[in-house]
Design an enzyme around this catalytic site. Structure first.
Site, short mmCIF file in Angstrom:
data_model
loop_
_atom_site.label_atom_id
_atom_site.label_comp_id
_atom_site.label_asym_id
_atom_site.label_seq_id
_atom_site.Cartn_x
_atom_site.Cartn_y
_atom_site.Cartn_z
N LYS A 43 0.86 -1.18 0.00
CA LYS A 43 0.00 0.00 0.00
C LYS A 43 0.90 1.23 0.00
O LYS A 43 2.08 1.15 0.37
CB LYS A 43 -0.91 0.00 1.24
N HIS A 81 -2.77 1.86 5.30
CA HIS A 81 -2.41 3.19 4.81
C HIS A 81 -2.01 4.14 5.95
O HIS A 81 -1.02 4.86 5.82
CB HIS A 81 -3.55 3.78 3.96
N SER A 110 -7.41 3.83 -1.04
CA SER A 110 -7.35 3.55 0.39
C SER A 110 -8.76 3.43 0.94
O SER A 110 -9.54 4.37 0.81
CB SER A 110 -6.60 4.68 1.12
#
Length: 164
Positions: free
Chosen positions: A61, A87, A131
């Site tokens: 991520k 995130h 996200s």
């Protein structure tokens, strides 16, 4: 909350405890004033020394962060760290790294994020998704690809808003 480890739902990205809610709130808000934009032209400040891209090899991520410092124009950076699951973790690691470098006056706000697959040996980078914690940010993946491409001009950089 002291010592509490931030926990997020694996499916939705929703914060599950106060520590996680604190990280998300901090990442979404500007933690300080942007500074006097007129003073930005007075010379190169601390943001000039911050690399535009710091990403790990593999599939992770990522977050796009708008950095600010007093008297400077905001700067967008792309960050991730191998081994982190969420995130908000990427944001915290990026801001902690700046603080360890003595750049305590730098503040950051998450613009968006998604996933990056970065393979330096193959000279490829793919940016996609979004996200769940911070939501979709229109244009984030495209702008992140532009930032990565400028940092790695000899790599093939692609982007998409598809996928998670």
């Amino acid at each position: 909350m002291t010592g509490e480890v931030p926990r997020f739902d694996d499916e939705t990205g929703v914060p599950l405890n106060d520590a996680a809610r604190h990280v998300v709130a901090k990442a979404k808000s500007r933690a300080g004033p942007a500074g006097d934009a007129a003073a930005a032209g007075a010379g190169k400040g601390v943001l000039h020394s911050v690399p535009d891209v710091d990403i790990a090899e593999g599939k992770w991520k990522y977050v796009q962060i708008e950095l600010t410092a007093p008297g400077e124009e905001p700067k967008l950076v792309v960050r991730n760290t191998a081994g982190l699951a969420y995130h908000p973790d990427m944001y915290e690691a990026a801001m902690d790294a700046l603080e360890r470098q003595g750049l305590k006056q730098v503040r950051g706000r998450v613009i968006g994020g998604g996933r990056i697959e970065f393979y330096p040996k193959e000279k490829t980078c793919s940016i996609y998704g979004y996200s769940k914690t911070f939501g979709r940010a229109k244009g984030c993946n495209k702008k992140s690809a532009e930032i990565v491409e400028a940092a790695y001009p000899d790599h093939k950089v692609t982007w998409s808003d598809d996928g998670y």
